[in-house]
Design an enzyme around this catalytic site. Structure first.
Site, PDB file in Angstrom:
ATOM      1  N   ALA A 146       0.857  -1.193   0.000  1.00  0.00           N
ATOM      2  CA  ALA A 146       0.000   0.000   0.000  1.00  0.00           C
ATOM      3  C   ALA A 146       0.889   1.239   0.000  1.00  0.00           C
ATOM      4  O   ALA A 146       2.079   1.185   0.335  1.00  0.00           O
ATOM      5  CB  ALA A 146      -0.916  -0.012   1.212  1.00  0.00           C
ATOM      6  N   GLY A 189       0.178  -5.044   0.821  1.00  0.00           N
ATOM      7  CA  GLY A 189      -1.027  -4.982   0.000  1.00  0.00           C
ATOM      8  C   GLY A 189      -0.867  -5.640  -1.348  1.00  0.00           C
ATOM      9  O   GLY A 189      -1.835  -6.135  -1.923  1.00  0.00           O
ATOM     10  N   GLU A 192      -1.524  -9.190  -0.732  1.00  0.00           N
ATOM     11  CA  GLU A 192      -2.955  -9.333  -0.464  1.00  0.00           C
ATOM     12  C   GLU A 192      -3.775  -9.236  -1.747  1.00  0.00           C
ATOM     13  O   GLU A 192      -4.754  -9.970  -1.930  1.00  0.00           O
ATOM     14  CB  GLU A 192      -3.391  -8.268   0.535  1.00  0.00           C
ATOM     15  CG  GLU A 192      -2.831  -8.517   1.926  1.00  0.00           C
ATOM     16  CD  GLU A 192      -3.042  -7.349   2.872  1.00  0.00           C
ATOM     17  OE1 GLU A 192      -3.524  -7.576   3.994  1.00  0.00           O
ATOM     18  OE2 GLU A 192      -2.720  -6.196   2.494  1.00  0.00           O
ATOM     19  N   GLU A 212       4.009  -5.761   7.262  1.00  0.00           N
ATOM     20  CA  GLU A 212       3.343  -4.652   7.966  1.00  0.00           C
ATOM     21  C   GLU A 212       3.790  -4.534   9.417  1.00  0.00           C
ATOM     22  O   GLU A 212       3.765  -3.431   9.989  1.00  0.00           O
ATOM     23  CB  GLU A 212       1.818  -4.846   7.900  1.00  0.00           C
ATOM     24  CG  GLU A 212       1.206  -4.651   6.518  1.00  0.00           C
ATOM     25  CD  GLU A 212       1.153  -5.935   5.699  1.00  0.00           C
ATOM     26  OE1 GLU A 212       0.443  -5.953   4.678  1.00  0.00           O
ATOM     27  OE2 GLU A 212       1.837  -6.917   6.077  1.00  0.00           O
TER      28      GLU A 212
END
Length: 338
Positions: A146, A189, A192, A212
């Site tokens: 992200a 992300g 993911e 993370e």
């Protein structure tokens, strides 16, 4: 290439790789137009002409080409989009290829990129002549995570009230099969997003991780939930709590990745896999995806009953009759996606 019948306006545009010979493009395009009914058979003897070939991997002009039955794709800021059709099976459904395109940020997943991705994928999902999608990135990064610069100053009220990352789940809810083709880094992300896809394939230099924990947070878009279903609790805990990365070969052994290809061949291999899926009946493909995904949410008894009901439902389709008749008569089926 834009295919024309002499004396008529452009009636279809089809994307080809720049290394396909012009004669092969004309032959394939003609067959495709005839098979879809876009070209009247009476006009089949008219001379066909094609516009100059453009390299679809480097120019925006070629990316704008689209088939006559397809919706117009936007000129997105953060993703590149292409429609690919198999030269070996003219008239069959094609593959929607979406390439994440923030190279300077290693495809960090900002809100604007995800908006583009969701819009492009939803458009392909609604097109009759697209049977599968492929999502990929660059050779360096599928997506490095992200966008931290976008998130770093956000506070709890914003994250909670806006249900941050909830929109990302729209990729997992698409009807048609989606392949993630991962080269380079798929971290946070990015990992993911890849796990939201139905099949994950990787280049031999790909790296996966959920780092993370190093930022004082945890995965927030499925990393703790989908990873454990793919690799099991022990390996998921290892990755989530230590933030370590695994390579493509380890990811394949652990069950996260379906296949590993040489990095330079990855996208073409993924598209070819997409062609194989797109040639099947769409009703069966969509129901197969639905049944497999439901297995994670149901007990075995519930899942078996759900599977049987979907199986029964397919006996109301043309494709079931066609597929079984083709098998009995030793010919290739001609599925109509109905």
């Amino acid at each position: 290439v834009h295919v024309r019948v002499a004396g008529h306006p452009i009636i279809q545009s089809i994307i080809y790789s720049s290394n396909v010979p012009a004669k092969a493009m004309i032959r394939h395009a003609s067959k495709r137009l005839l098979s879809t009914g876009a070209l009247p058979r009476a006009a089949a003897t008219s001379p066909l002409s094609i516009s100059p070939v453009v390299d679809i991997t480097t120019t925006s002009t070629a990316r704008a080409a689209f088939s006559s039955t397809a919706a117009t794709l936007k000129d997105y800021e953060h993703v590149l989009v292409e429609r690919r059709f198999s030269e070996d099976n003219p008239g069959k459904c094609g593959v929607g290829l979406i390439t994440l395109n923030r190279p300077r940020a290693l495809n960090a997943l900002c809100d604007a990129l995800f908006d583009d991705l969701i819009d492009a994928a939803s458009t392909f999902d609604g097109e009759d002549d697209i049977g599968c999608m492929v999502i990929t990135g660059s050779s360096k990064a599928f997506a490095a995570g992200a966008d931290i610069s976008e998130m770093s100053h956000r506070e709890f009220p914003y994250a909670y009230k806006n249900n941050m990352f909830s929109d990302w789940a729209k990729i997992a809810s698409l009807n048609k099969p989606v392949i993630a083709a991962v080269n380079g880094f798929a971290l946070g992300g990015g990992c993911e997003l890849a796990m939201q896809c139905d099949i994950l394939v990787a280049g031999d230099r790909a790296k996966f991780g959920q780092p993370e924990i190093n930022l004082g947070v945890i995965p927030g878009a499925g990393g703790t939930q989908r990873l454990i279903r793919a690799v099991g609790k022990a390996k998921a805990m290892d990755m989530v709590l230590t933030g370590k990365m695994i390579d493509a070969q380890q990811a394949e052994r652990d069950g996260l990745v379906a296949r590993v290809f040489p990095a330079d061949d990855l996208v073409e291999e993924a598209v070819n896999m997409g062609f194989t899926i797109a040639e099947k009946g769409q009703m069966a493909s969509i129901m197969a995806k639905e049944a497999v995904n439901a297995a994670a949410e149901m007990t075995l008894a519930e899942g078996l009953r759900f599977e049987r009901r979907l199986f029964h439902a397919l006996f109301a389709t043309h494709d079931q009759k066609e597929g079984m008749d083709a098998f009995l008569n030793k010919r290739k089926p001609d599925f109509k996606n109905a």
